[in-house]
Design a protein around this motif. Structure first.
Motif, PDB file in Angstrom:
ATOM      1  N   SER A  33       1.533  18.834 -17.375  1.00  0.00           N
ATOM      2  CA  SER A  33       1.553  17.443 -16.909  1.00  0.00           C
ATOM      3  C   SER A  33       0.380  17.135 -15.990  1.00  0.00           C
ATOM      4  O   SER A  33      -0.160  18.036 -15.353  1.00  0.00           O
ATOM      5  CB  SER A  33       2.828  17.119 -16.111  1.00  0.00           C
ATOM      6  OG  SER A  33       3.805  18.081 -16.261  1.00  0.00           O
ATOM      7  N   VAL A  34       0.036  15.844 -15.946  1.00  0.00           N
ATOM      8  CA  VAL A  34      -0.957  15.357 -14.986  1.00  0.00           C
ATOM      9  C   VAL A  34      -0.289  14.295 -14.119  1.00  0.00           C
ATOM     10  O   VAL A  34       0.406  13.411 -14.626  1.00  0.00           O
ATOM     11  CB  VAL A  34      -2.182  14.737 -15.694  1.00  0.00           C
ATOM     12  CG1 VAL A  34      -3.021  13.932 -14.705  1.00  0.00           C
ATOM     13  CG2 VAL A  34      -3.036  15.816 -16.320  1.00  0.00           C
ATOM     14  N   PHE A  35      -0.471  14.434 -12.795  1.00  0.00           N
ATOM     15  CA  PHE A  35       0.066  13.458 -11.851  1.00  0.00           C
ATOM     16  C   PHE A  35      -1.069  12.745 -11.158  1.00  0.00           C
ATOM     17  O   PHE A  35      -2.089  13.348 -10.824  1.00  0.00           O
ATOM     18  CB  PHE A  35       0.881  14.141 -10.747  1.00  0.00           C
ATOM     19  CG  PHE A  35       1.918  15.089 -11.246  1.00  0.00           C
ATOM     20  CD1 PHE A  35       3.161  14.637 -11.620  1.00  0.00           C
ATOM     21  CD2 PHE A  35       1.636  16.440 -11.346  1.00  0.00           C
ATOM     22  CE1 PHE A  35       4.124  15.516 -12.084  1.00  0.00           C
ATOM     23  CE2 PHE A  35       2.593  17.326 -11.804  1.00  0.00           C
ATOM     24  CZ  PHE A  35       3.840  16.865 -12.176  1.00  0.00           C
ATOM     25  N   LEU A  36      -0.870  11.458 -10.900  1.00  0.00           N
ATOM     26  CA  LEU A  36      -1.790  10.679 -10.073  1.00  0.00           C
ATOM     27  C   LEU A  36      -1.196  10.594  -8.669  1.00  0.00           C
ATOM     28  O   LEU A  36       0.005  10.367  -8.516  1.00  0.00           O
ATOM     29  CB  LEU A  36      -1.937   9.263 -10.657  1.00  0.00           C
ATOM     30  CG  LEU A  36      -2.704   8.239  -9.807  1.00  0.00           C
ATOM     31  CD1 LEU A  36      -4.191   8.567  -9.781  1.00  0.00           C
ATOM     32  CD2 LEU A  36      -2.501   6.830 -10.357  1.00  0.00           C
ATOM     33  N   LEU A  37      -2.041  10.805  -7.645  1.00  0.00           N
ATOM     34  CA  LEU A  37      -1.561  10.682  -6.265  1.00  0.00           C
ATOM     35  C   LEU A  37      -1.644   9.219  -5.835  1.00  0.00           C
ATOM     36  O   LEU A  37      -2.724   8.630  -5.846  1.00  0.00           O
ATOM     37  CB  LEU A  37      -2.414  11.555  -5.331  1.00  0.00           C
ATOM     38  CG  LEU A  37      -2.089  11.447  -3.842  1.00  0.00           C
ATOM     39  CD1 LEU A  37      -0.686  11.972  -3.552  1.00  0.00           C
ATOM     40  CD2 LEU A  37      -3.109  12.217  -3.009  1.00  0.00           C
ATOM     41  N   ASP A  38      -0.487   8.646  -5.494  1.00  0.00           N
ATOM     42  CA  ASP A  38      -0.449   7.308  -4.902  1.00  0.00           C
ATOM     43  C   ASP A  38      -0.440   7.525  -3.397  1.00  0.00           C
ATOM     44  O   ASP A  38       0.624   7.702  -2.779  1.00  0.00           O
ATOM     45  CB  ASP A  38       0.811   6.569  -5.382  1.00  0.00           C
ATOM     46  CG  ASP A  38       0.912   5.152  -4.805  1.00  0.00           C
ATOM     47  OD1 ASP A  38       0.205   4.869  -3.807  1.00  0.00           O
ATOM     48  OD2 ASP A  38       1.682   4.344  -5.344  1.00  0.00           O
ATOM     49  N   ALA A  39      -1.633   7.551  -2.787  1.00  0.00           N
ATOM     50  CA  ALA A  39      -1.755   7.950  -1.385  1.00  0.00           C
ATOM     51  C   ALA A  39      -1.045   6.965  -0.459  1.00  0.00           C
ATOM     52  O   ALA A  39      -0.505   7.354   0.567  1.00  0.00           O
ATOM     53  CB  ALA A  39      -3.228   8.081  -1.009  1.00  0.00           C
ATOM     54  N   GLN A  40      -1.039   5.679  -0.829  1.00  0.00           N
ATOM     55  CA  GLN A  40      -0.410   4.681   0.039  1.00  0.00           C
ATOM     56  C   GLN A  40       1.084   4.910   0.171  1.00  0.00           C
ATOM     57  O   GLN A  40       1.655   4.758   1.242  1.00  0.00           O
ATOM     58  CB  GLN A  40      -0.654   3.283  -0.520  1.00  0.00           C
ATOM     59  CG  GLN A  40      -2.043   2.755  -0.156  1.00  0.00           C
ATOM     60  CD  GLN A  40      -2.189   1.288  -0.512  1.00  0.00           C
ATOM     61  OE1 GLN A  40      -1.657   0.851  -1.529  1.00  0.00           O
ATOM     62  NE2 GLN A  40      -2.903   0.557   0.313  1.00  0.00           N
ATOM     63  N   ARG A  41       1.718   5.300  -0.928  1.00  0.00           N
ATOM     64  CA  ARG A  41       3.169   5.489  -0.896  1.00  0.00           C
ATOM     65  C   ARG A  41       3.570   6.944  -0.702  1.00  0.00           C
ATOM     66  O   ARG A  41       4.756   7.253  -0.607  1.00  0.00           O
ATOM     67  CB  ARG A  41       3.788   4.947  -2.194  1.00  0.00           C
ATOM     68  CG  ARG A  41       3.704   3.430  -2.272  1.00  0.00           C
ATOM     69  CD  ARG A  41       4.086   2.874  -3.627  1.00  0.00           C
ATOM     70  NE  ARG A  41       5.475   3.146  -4.002  1.00  0.00           N
ATOM     71  CZ  ARG A  41       6.050   2.635  -5.079  1.00  0.00           C
ATOM     72  NH1 ARG A  41       5.372   1.833  -5.870  1.00  0.00           N
ATOM     73  NH2 ARG A  41       7.286   2.931  -5.377  1.00  0.00           N
ATOM     74  N   GLY A  42       2.572   7.852  -0.650  1.00  0.00           N
ATOM     75  CA  GLY A  42       2.894   9.267  -0.479  1.00  0.00           C
ATOM     76  C   GLY A  42       3.691   9.796  -1.649  1.00  0.00           C
ATOM     77  O   GLY A  42       4.651  10.538  -1.478  1.00  0.00           O
ATOM     78  N   GLU A  43       3.275   9.403  -2.869  1.00  0.00           N
ATOM     79  CA  GLU A  43       4.021   9.819  -4.058  1.00  0.00           C
ATOM     80  C   GLU A  43       3.072  10.322  -5.143  1.00  0.00           C
ATOM     81  O   GLU A  43       1.900   9.930  -5.196  1.00  0.00           O
ATOM     82  CB  GLU A  43       4.830   8.638  -4.611  1.00  0.00           C
ATOM     83  CG  GLU A  43       5.985   8.235  -3.731  1.00  0.00           C
ATOM     84  CD  GLU A  43       6.722   7.003  -4.246  1.00  0.00           C
ATOM     85  OE1 GLU A  43       7.911   6.877  -3.923  1.00  0.00           O
ATOM     86  OE2 GLU A  43       6.124   6.171  -4.948  1.00  0.00           O
ATOM     87  N   LEU A  44       3.612  11.181  -6.002  1.00  0.00           N
ATOM     88  CA  LEU A  44       2.888  11.595  -7.202  1.00  0.00           C
ATOM     89  C   LEU A  44       3.539  10.905  -8.400  1.00  0.00           C
ATOM     90  O   LEU A  44       4.763  10.810  -8.482  1.00  0.00           O
ATOM     91  CB  LEU A  44       2.958  13.115  -7.378  1.00  0.00           C
ATOM     92  CG  LEU A  44       2.078  13.929  -6.416  1.00  0.00           C
ATOM     93  CD1 LEU A  44       2.511  15.388  -6.395  1.00  0.00           C
ATOM     94  CD2 LEU A  44       0.603  13.835  -6.822  1.00  0.00           C
ATOM     95  N   VAL A  45       2.710  10.431  -9.323  1.00  0.00           N
ATOM     96  CA  VAL A  45       3.200   9.678 -10.473  1.00  0.00           C
ATOM     97  C   VAL A  45       2.812  10.431 -11.744  1.00  0.00           C
ATOM     98  O   VAL A  45       1.637  10.778 -11.921  1.00  0.00           O
ATOM     99  CB  VAL A  45       2.559   8.272 -10.530  1.00  0.00           C
ATOM    100  CG1 VAL A  45       3.269   7.405 -11.559  1.00  0.00           C
ATOM    101  CG2 VAL A  45       2.546   7.615  -9.169  1.00  0.00           C
TER     102      VAL A  45
END
Lengths: 265, 216
Positions: free
Chosen positions: B31-43
């Protein structure tokens, strides 16, 4: 395999036994710059202090005392390995890593600057930053540490990414070998990595009292920090240059009882 | 769940990278995750293999588990006995619906920032050692980083087009997009009239172009 005979200045008396035999790390203070340390873990014999980088009233990063805890487990794993090598060493956790919501560069600089000014003998950095903007400031801090008898032990990056501070010659940089012996480490005659230490299938502490089997340069680095703590415990007051020299002379592939060859794994 | 941009080149590229990663490692999933730095989440942005259905678009905290280690330290890591640590396993199960025995994870670094994570779950038995695995996942991470950047760039362009009036020489061209959207639904007579008006507009512009060329 690179083989390079070392016969410029034979120092057969500098063996692992001379370097750290009988030492337990007492009297040596280590700062672990990481995600925090779970102070209650059975593999962590108690922390000297626990601090974190916070945002001050004017927006600047500053260091403040905090409860010993670990947001991810990475710092706990590193501290556990240092203690496993040097059980009497005094460890301070400096939390500079967060959950990714903020850039880690500013926190890293603040935490590192604080640890250098506080006079720690060793700073374990199983991390790096790839941001070129922090390169110069990190370089200056690494030099400041070097001139203040504070040795930085930093993980080499295992990806095709240019990152810091492990690339600086003033730090002791560490990558992994895949042997199970925690005491085996190799001098690397091909820069920029200085030493290879155990970093594959290492049993490391995990928050909540658990342990996991993990691999990475992050876990090779605390082995060299631990061995360095033993050396400083037995030979107090060494400069980072002297420490690195002893690490070199006592390395598994350099020491005389192994034939004195630089056999890089 | 099929992502809305599943057929665009950028997403297909990312998907093909996780398929290659899975194949190279003989792994159960990648899998590949994108870091949503503003929300502190990986997508989840792309997933191949076991448990990968319905994952794209799902989120979990970016400081949890091995992916969290990788985001924070910027270093590639392997864990070999995930299922022996109940908390670790349940964190992963919660985010993936699948509990692996082993994980290889590498940071996706672009312009000095961690922008995501590449994970490979349950590598197959093979002759390579862990050090080689870390090297290979690092190379695949470089590809995934570029694929992710293209996808994010595409989204950013699409968002700009939807949120701001299209400008051409200071003119608001959203009317053209509205015409394109509504024309197929118009009755035959209206559609015919609109087409004739557009043809007139086209002729006017052609004349203007020729005039400008004439002065050149």
């Amino acid at each position: 395999m690179r083989t390079e005979k070392f016969d410029v200045a034979a120092m057969p008396q500098v063996s692992p036994d001379w370097a750290w035999g009988g030492a337990d790390g007492s009297g040596v203070r280590v700062a672990v710059l990481d995600s925090g340390v779970d102070g209650g873990h059975p593999l962590i014999p108690g922390l000297e202090r626990s601090v974190q980088v916070v945002t001050g009233p004017e927006g600047a990063a500053q260091v403040a005392d905090c409860e010993p805890g670990d947001v991810a487990g990475h710092g706990t794993a590193c501290a556990g390995l240092i203690s496993s090598i040097a059980p009497a060493v005094a460890i301070t956790s400096v939390r500079v890593l967060n959950d990714g919501r903020q850039g880690t560069g500013a926190a890293l600089l603040a935490g590192l600057g604080w640890a250098i000014d506080e006079g720690y003998d060793l700073i374990n950095m199983s991390l790096s930053t790839a941001k070129p903007a922090f390169c110069l400031a990190l370089h200056e801090l690494a030099d400041r540490a070097y001139f203040r008898r504070c040795a930085l032990v930093a993980s080499a990056h295992n990806m095709p990414v240019r990152s810091f501070p492990w690339l600086f010659s003033s730090v002791i940089s560490v990558a992994s070998h895949d042997e199970p012996d925690p005491w085996a480490y190799y001098y690397n005659a091909a820069p920029p990595v200085d030493f290879y230490a155990r970093g594959v299938k290492v049993r490391v502490a995990w928050p909540g009292g658990a342990q996991i089997l993990s691999s990475g340069n992050s876990f090779a680095t605390p082995h060299i920090t631990g061995i360095s703590a033993l050396i400083l415990s037995k030979h107090p007051g060494l400069t980072p240059f002297q420490l690195k020299t002893i690490l070199y002379l006592a390395a598994t592939n350099v020491r005389r009882d192994n034939g004195g060859h630089h056999d890089t794994p | 769940m099929t992502p809305p941009d599943s057929d665009v080149t950028e997403r297909s590229l990312l998907q093909s990278i996780v398929e290659v990663a899975r194949s190279v490692f003989g792994a159960a999933a990648a899998s590949v995750f994108l870091l949503d730095a503003q929300r502190g989440e990986l997508v989840f942005e792309a997933a191949a293999g076991d448990g990968s259905d319905d994952l794209v678009g799902t989120r979990f905290p970016s400081h949890v588990g091995l992916a969290g280690w990788v985001v924070m330290s910027g270093q590639s890591l392997i864990v070999d006995d995930v299922s022996e640590v109940p908390q670790f396993a349940s964190d992963i199960a919660e985010s993936t619906g699948y509990v692996p025995r082993s994980i290889v994870a590498a940071p996706l670094i672009r312009h000095g920032e961690c922008v995501g994570v590449l994970e490979v779950l349950d590598r197959g038995t093979r002759d390579r050692g862990e050090l080689d695995d870390v090297d290979i996942v690092g190379m695949l991470a470089t590809e995934a980083t570029l694929g992710l950047e293209l996808l994010v760039r595409l989204r950013s362009l699409t968002t700009d087009m939807q949120s701001e009036p299209s400008q051409a020489g200071g003119l608001d061209l959203t009317i053209l997009r509205r015409i394109t959207e509504r024309l197929p639904a118009a009755d035959e007579q209206t559609a015919s009239m609109v087409m004739r008006l557009l043809a007139v507009a086209d002729e006017l512009l052609t004349g203007a172009d020729d005039g400008r060329r004439g002065f050149g």
